[in-house]
Design a protein around this motif. Structure first.
Motif, PDB file in Angstrom:
ATOM      1  N   TYR A 148     -33.546  46.107  12.157  1.00 42.05           N
ATOM      2  CA  TYR A 148     -33.647  47.730  12.165  1.00 42.05           C
ATOM      3  C   TYR A 148     -32.199  48.128  12.730  1.00 42.05           C
ATOM      4  N   LEU A 149     -31.855  47.429  13.922  1.00 41.47           N
ATOM      5  CA  LEU A 149     -30.662  47.769  14.559  1.00 41.47           C
ATOM      6  C   LEU A 149     -29.313  47.546  13.759  1.00 41.47           C
ATOM      7  N   THR A 150     -29.451  46.573  12.894  1.00 44.61           N
ATOM      8  CA  THR A 150     -28.212  46.549  12.023  1.00 44.61           C
ATOM      9  C   THR A 150     -28.167  47.473  10.913  1.00 44.61           C
ATOM     10  N   GLY A 151     -29.264  48.036  10.724  1.00 43.56           N
ATOM     11  CA  GLY A 151     -29.402  49.256   9.582  1.00 43.56           C
ATOM     12  C   GLY A 151     -29.724  48.608   8.502  1.00 43.56           C
ATOM     13  N   PHE A 152     -30.154  47.342   8.187  1.00 44.49           N
ATOM     14  CA  PHE A 152     -30.488  46.617   6.894  1.00 44.49           C
ATOM     15  C   PHE A 152     -31.783  47.101   6.452  1.00 44.49           C
ATOM     16  N   THR A 153     -32.766  47.834   7.443  1.00 46.96           N
ATOM     17  CA  THR A 153     -34.256  48.067   7.057  1.00 46.96           C
ATOM     18  C   THR A 153     -34.674  49.272   8.243  1.00 46.96           C
ATOM     19  N   SER A 154     -35.381  49.982   7.892  1.00 45.99           N
ATOM     20  CA  SER A 154     -35.885  50.974   8.645  1.00 45.99           C
ATOM     21  C   SER A 154     -37.630  50.471   9.058  1.00 45.99           C
ATOM     22  N   VAL A 155     -37.585  49.177   8.941  1.00 43.06           N
ATOM     23  CA  VAL A 155     -39.132  48.526   8.937  1.00 43.06           C
ATOM     24  C   VAL A 155     -39.833  49.134  10.065  1.00 43.06           C
ATOM     25  N   LEU A 156     -39.262  49.392  11.385  1.00 36.98           N
ATOM     26  CA  LEU A 156     -39.987  49.725  12.517  1.00 36.98           C
ATOM     27  C   LEU A 156     -40.229  51.164  12.659  1.00 36.98           C
ATOM     28  N   ALA A 157     -39.765  52.025  11.612  1.00 36.24           N
ATOM     29  CA  ALA A 157     -39.818  53.424  11.813  1.00 36.24           C
ATOM     30  C   ALA A 157     -41.087  53.859  11.693  1.00 36.24           C
ATOM     31  N   PRO A 158     -42.270  53.101  10.901  1.00 36.49           N
ATOM     32  CA  PRO A 158     -43.566  53.623  10.648  1.00 36.49           C
ATOM     33  C   PRO A 158     -44.219  53.079  12.089  1.00 36.49           C
ATOM     34  N   VAL A 159     -43.705  52.148  12.813  1.00 35.63           N
ATOM     35  CA  VAL A 159     -44.319  51.920  14.070  1.00 35.63           C
ATOM     36  C   VAL A 159     -44.017  52.827  15.099  1.00 35.63           C
ATOM     37  N   GLU A 160     -42.774  53.239  15.034  1.00 35.35           N
ATOM     38  CA  GLU A 160     -42.482  54.255  15.995  1.00 35.35           C
ATOM     39  C   GLU A 160     -43.024  55.666  15.719  1.00 35.35           C
ATOM     40  N   ARG A 161     -43.540  55.995  14.472  1.00 40.42           N
ATOM     41  CA  ARG A 161     -44.191  57.218  14.052  1.00 40.42           C
ATOM     42  C   ARG A 161     -45.682  57.125  14.552  1.00 40.42           C
ATOM     43  N   ALA A 162     -46.339  55.760  14.419  1.00 41.01           N
ATOM     44  CA  ALA A 162     -47.476  55.543  14.792  1.00 41.01           C
ATOM     45  C   ALA A 162     -47.699  55.984  16.654  1.00 41.01           C
ATOM     46  N   GLY A 163     -46.581  55.730  17.305  1.00 46.39           N
ATOM     47  CA  GLY A 163     -46.598  55.872  18.659  1.00 46.39           C
ATOM     48  C   GLY A 163     -46.693  57.374  19.203  1.00 46.39           C
ATOM     49  N   HIS A 164     -46.423  58.336  18.093  1.00 49.66           N
ATOM     50  CA  HIS A 164     -46.303  59.618  18.411  1.00 49.66           C
ATOM     51  C   HIS A 164     -47.550  60.353  18.433  1.00 49.66           C
ATOM     52  N   VAL A 180     -49.662  59.192  20.532  1.00 51.21           N
ATOM     53  CA  VAL A 180     -49.871  59.128  22.112  1.00 51.21           C
ATOM     54  C   VAL A 180     -48.924  60.148  22.849  1.00 51.21           C
ATOM     55  N   TRP A 181     -47.574  60.082  22.229  1.00 52.08           N
ATOM     56  CA  TRP A 181     -46.517  61.053  22.760  1.00 52.08           C
ATOM     57  C   TRP A 181     -46.984  62.418  22.719  1.00 52.08           C
ATOM     58  N   ARG A 182     -47.592  62.748  21.771  1.00 52.22           N
ATOM     59  CA  ARG A 182     -47.925  64.348  21.546  1.00 52.22           C
ATOM     60  C   ARG A 182     -48.917  64.557  22.835  1.00 52.22           C
ATOM     61  N   ARG A 183     -49.571  63.717  23.245  1.00 55.54           N
ATOM     62  CA  ARG A 183     -50.687  64.073  24.367  1.00 55.54           C
ATOM     63  C   ARG A 183     -49.886  64.054  25.682  1.00 55.54           C
ATOM     64  N   TRP A 204     -41.809  59.714  30.540  1.00 60.05           N
ATOM     65  CA  TRP A 204     -40.564  59.259  29.441  1.00 60.05           C
ATOM     66  C   TRP A 204     -40.991  57.896  28.821  1.00 60.05           C
ATOM     67  N   GLY A 205     -41.408  57.003  29.758  1.00 52.13           N
ATOM     68  CA  GLY A 205     -41.569  55.684  29.079  1.00 52.13           C
ATOM     69  C   GLY A 205     -42.786  55.592  28.087  1.00 52.13           C
ATOM     70  N   PHE A 206     -43.620  56.685  27.923  1.00 52.41           N
ATOM     71  CA  PHE A 206     -44.306  56.790  26.574  1.00 52.41           C
ATOM     72  C   PHE A 206     -43.824  57.150  25.412  1.00 52.41           C
ATOM     73  N   LEU A 207     -42.420  57.437  25.299  1.00 46.30           N
ATOM     74  CA  LEU A 207     -41.828  57.957  24.212  1.00 46.30           C
ATOM     75  C   LEU A 207     -41.701  56.839  23.086  1.00 46.30           C
ATOM     76  N   PRO A 208     -42.272  57.054  21.994  1.00 48.64           N
ATOM     77  CA  PRO A 208     -42.367  55.909  20.932  1.00 48.64           C
ATOM     78  C   PRO A 208     -41.076  55.328  20.684  1.00 48.64           C
ATOM     79  N   CYS A 209     -41.171  54.034  20.644  1.00 47.37           N
ATOM     80  CA  CYS A 209     -39.919  53.319  20.622  1.00 47.37           C
ATOM     81  C   CYS A 209     -39.943  51.889  20.058  1.00 47.37           C
ATOM     82  N   GLY A 210     -39.570  51.468  18.707  1.00 46.52           N
ATOM     83  CA  GLY A 210     -39.661  50.231  18.060  1.00 46.52           C
ATOM     84  C   GLY A 210     -39.101  49.079  19.136  1.00 46.52           C
ATOM     85  N   LEU A 211     -38.239  49.279  19.844  1.00 46.67           N
ATOM     86  CA  LEU A 211     -37.664  48.406  20.789  1.00 46.67           C
ATOM     87  C   LEU A 211     -38.591  48.060  21.833  1.00 46.67           C
ATOM     88  N   VAL A 212     -39.419  49.040  22.412  1.00 45.06           N
ATOM     89  CA  VAL A 212     -40.260  48.695  23.564  1.00 45.06           C
ATOM     90  C   VAL A 212     -41.285  47.902  22.962  1.00 45.06           C
TER      91      VAL A 212
END
Length: 238
Positions: free
Chosen positions: A101-117, A119-122, A146-154
């Motif tokens: 994800y960090l190298t830019g080869f794939t955005s595979v973690l993007a759906p994981v981050e979107r799922a965290g939204h 929680v973040w909306r609340r 702020w620690g609840f912000l959706p983040c694939g790294l976390v």
């Protein structure tokens, strides 16, 4: 080096900081109370930015304790070694995905981050009561939210917290990770535009991604020993 696992997680946080600044850069800029006009303004900003980040790291630590405790329950009911092995492989696959994800080869973690939204909306509406943060007493809880912000790294490192099978080790691993992210986000807060430009550099992100990818690949190659010496102190083979 008996606690090398915590150092490894610290380095993952440090290397993954390019993603942190990309994800949180706008928030870091918005958290600034005012534009810094001189050295005195900069001095007043430091305690606030430090408080934001300590609150954020506190949330990571709490989530790590929770995931570590849940991991221990799963191991008890599924048999310690099989469950730990499955979680260990999952954690390293997440690190491989993060590196790609960090190298830019794939955005595979993007759906994981979107799922965290979800929680973040609340959580996000709660931040309004602390804005604008003009004191440490406001900045600290704002950072905790702020620690609840959706983040694939976390999320990648939280998966590793599951493997520890212990609330204390889960908290420790997320504390080490949070401290690794601290330099990047402190610099982003104080030197926002200049530092953001550096971390958005494709070569910087690519090298950081390869390093994180290396941790994941190494872990998978040493799955039989649950990471061996690299994850010592974090993953306890039984």
């Amino acid at each position: 080096m008996p606690e090398s696992g915590y150092l490894a997680v610290f380095l993952i946080g440090l290397l993954g900081g390019t993603h942190c600044v990309s994800m949180c850069g706008g928030i870091v800029g918005a958290l600034s109370v005012q534009k810094m006009q001189g050295p005195h303004d900069a001095a007043r900003q430091w305690p606030l930015h430090l408080a934001y980040n300590l609150g954020r790291i506190g949330t990571y630590t709490g989530m790590g304790a929770l995931l570590g405790a849940l991991g221990s329950v799963g191991m008890i009911y599924s048999g310690v070694l099989p469950a730990q092995m499955a979680l260990y492989v999952l954690a390293n696959l997440m690190l491989v995905a993060l590196g790609l994800y960090l190298t830019g080869f794939t955005s595979v973690l993007a759906p994981v981050e979107r799922a965290g939204h979800a929680v973040w909306r609340r959580v996000q509406p709660l931040t309004r009561r602390f804005l604008p943060a003009r004191s440490v007493s406001q900045a600290l809880p704002l950072g905790a939210l702020w620690g609840f912000l959706p983040c694939g790294l976390v999320y990648s490192v939280l998966t590793t917290a599951l493997v520890t099978g212990s609330a204390a080790r889960g908290a420790g691993i997320m504390l080490a990770f949070g401290l690794g992210t601290l330099p990047n986000l402190l610099l982003a807060g104080m030197l926002f535009k200049r530092f953001r430009d550096i971390t958005r550099n494709g070569k910087v992100r690519f090298v950081a991604g390869l390093a994180v990818l290396g941790f994941g690949v190494f872990g998978l190659f040493h799955a039989q020993s649950l990471g061996g010496a690299l994850w010592s102190g974090v993953v306890c083979a039984v």
